[in-house]
Design a protein around this motif. Structure first.
Motif, PDB file in Angstrom:
ATOM      1  N   ASP A 239      26.215   6.798 -55.309  1.00 13.06           N
ATOM      2  CA  ASP A 239      26.687   6.373 -53.993  1.00 13.06           C
ATOM      3  C   ASP A 239      27.437   5.053 -54.104  1.00 13.06           C
ATOM      4  O   ASP A 239      28.407   4.813 -53.394  1.00 13.06           O
ATOM      5  CB  ASP A 239      25.505   6.214 -53.025  1.00 13.06           C
ATOM      6  CG  ASP A 239      24.808   7.540 -52.753  1.00 13.06           C
ATOM      7  OD1 ASP A 239      25.527   8.561 -52.658  1.00 13.06           O
ATOM      8  OD2 ASP A 239      23.579   7.559 -52.664  1.00 13.06           O
ATOM      9  N   ASP A 240      26.993   4.190 -55.007  1.00  9.91           N
ATOM     10  CA  ASP A 240      27.666   2.919 -55.283  1.00  9.91           C
ATOM     11  C   ASP A 240      27.714   2.755 -56.797  1.00  9.91           C
ATOM     12  O   ASP A 240      26.787   2.235 -57.412  1.00  9.91           O
ATOM     13  CB  ASP A 240      26.906   1.753 -54.644  1.00  9.91           C
ATOM     14  CG  ASP A 240      27.561   0.413 -54.920  1.00  9.91           C
ATOM     15  OD1 ASP A 240      28.672   0.404 -55.502  1.00  9.91           O
ATOM     16  OD2 ASP A 240      26.974  -0.625 -54.566  1.00  9.91           O
TER      17      ASP A 240
ATOM     18  N   HIS B 101      29.182   0.806 -58.613  1.00  8.18           N
ATOM     19  CA  HIS B 101      29.255  -0.573 -59.101  1.00  8.18           C
ATOM     20  C   HIS B 101      27.879  -1.229 -59.168  1.00  8.18           C
ATOM     21  O   HIS B 101      27.731  -2.316 -59.720  1.00  8.18           O
ATOM     22  CB  HIS B 101      30.178  -1.392 -58.205  1.00  8.18           C
ATOM     23  CG  HIS B 101      31.517  -0.750 -57.991  1.00  8.18           C
ATOM     24  ND1 HIS B 101      32.462  -0.658 -58.988  1.00  8.18           N
ATOM     25  CD2 HIS B 101      32.057  -0.130 -56.906  1.00  8.18           C
ATOM     26  CE1 HIS B 101      33.522  -0.028 -58.530  1.00  8.18           C
ATOM     27  NE2 HIS B 101      33.306   0.304 -57.272  1.00  8.18           N
ATOM     28  N   GLN B 102      26.882  -0.552 -58.618  1.00 10.03           N
ATOM     29  CA  GLN B 102      25.527  -1.111 -58.622  1.00 10.03           C
ATOM     30  C   GLN B 102      24.925  -1.053 -60.028  1.00 10.03           C
ATOM     31  O   GLN B 102      24.910  -0.013 -60.669  1.00 10.03           O
ATOM     32  CB  GLN B 102      24.647  -0.333 -57.638  1.00 10.03           C
ATOM     33  CG  GLN B 102      23.261  -0.937 -57.427  1.00 10.03           C
ATOM     34  CD  GLN B 102      22.460  -0.166 -56.384  1.00 10.03           C
ATOM     35  OE1 GLN B 102      22.911   0.850 -55.871  1.00 10.03           O
ATOM     36  NE2 GLN B 102      21.284  -0.652 -56.065  1.00 10.03           N
TER      37      GLN B 102
END
Length: 269
Positions: free
Chosen positions: A83-84, A86-87
């Motif tokens: 979902d992200d 970059h996390q």
């Protein structure tokens, strides 16, 4: 780290080409091959029957620990969140470093992401004399995309060649076991690999990897590589996280045929 033996489909008759593909997270080479070869083009042909002189190599990752799921999974690197993406990007580095040392080409989902890094890190291998025949990527993304976008914007006034050198060095630096690649080494970066033609496709209704991530990868690659095709579709099996039949397989076959023809013309020249 030891990787399992690849799943290999030998050609029928003479051997003319080899294609190497990577599976997605929590899959394996044999499973990916079975799913891919069971799909058809509009001529009711599978990829293997349409390209009988090709050798198909489906690599399988080793099992590695997933920090998100708290278990071992067959994966090329540890992606904490889709979902992200970059996390917790730091979790991806070790797996990418280990996996790209084992492979060269593209694949699906996480396999595409790893293959793209392998493509760029191949610029650090001076023994390469030219581009690959082609790169196929499906329903995937580019790890560290925001950092690459920022670097491109920073280097844009300097021109495309400086962008290619800087982006290649970023990939090599990120995975380097040393602190940084020395500045003097930038002159040894081999940009021939960036002439590899790239095919990317992604389902607009992909429930697992957002189509925006695939589109982001395509837009970034078009600013660095010489030839990039991008295809978006809807209604594929697997909640959109697969290749659309038969149109997607028609596009793959056309891309491979065009790439073979382009390579033949370049060889004559």
């Amino acid at each position: 780290m030891d990787f399992p033996q690849p799943h290999i489909q030998l050609p029928i008759g003479s051997h003319t080409h080899t294609i190497i593909l990577l599976h997605g997270r929590d899959s394996n080479g044999a499973e990916f091959a079975e799913e891919l070869f069971s799909s058809k083009s509009s001529k009711d042909q599978g990829l293997f029957t349409a390209l009988p002189t090709w050798r198909w190599v489906f690599l399988t990752s080793c099992d590695r620990w997933s920090d998100r799921f708290q278990e071992n999974m067959c994966s090329w690197f540890d992606a904490y969140s889709l979902d992200d993406i970059h996390q917790r990007q730091d979790l991806q580095i070790d797996g990418l470093r280990e996996s790209i040392s084992y492979l060269y080409l593209g694949g699906i989902s996480q396999g595409m992401a790893t293959g793209l890094w392998a493509l760029f890190c191949a610029t650090g291998r001076s023994g390469l004399q030219g581009p690959l025949g082609g790169f196929l990527g499906f329903c995937g993304w580019l790890p560290f995309a925001k950092q690459v976008e920022a670097l491109i914007e920073q280097r844009r006034p300097c021109g495309s060649l400086e962008i290619q050198y800087s982006v290649s060095k970023f990939f090599l630096d990120t995975l380097s076991s040393n602190e940084k690649v020395e500045e003097t080494q930038t002159q040894t970066i081999n940009l021939h690999i960036l002439f590899t033609p790239v095919f990317l496709s992604h389902g607009a209704d992909d429930a697992w990897v957002s189509v925006e991530l695939g589109q982001q990868a395509s837009q970034i690659l078009k600013q660095i590589l010489v030839h990039v095709e991008w295809h978006k579709f809807s209604g594929a099996e697997g909640d959109g996280h697969w290749i659309k039949e038969p149109e997607g397989f028609d596009q793959i076959l056309k891309f491979l045929e065009d790439s073979v023809a382009r390579s033949a013309i370049n060889a004559i020249q």
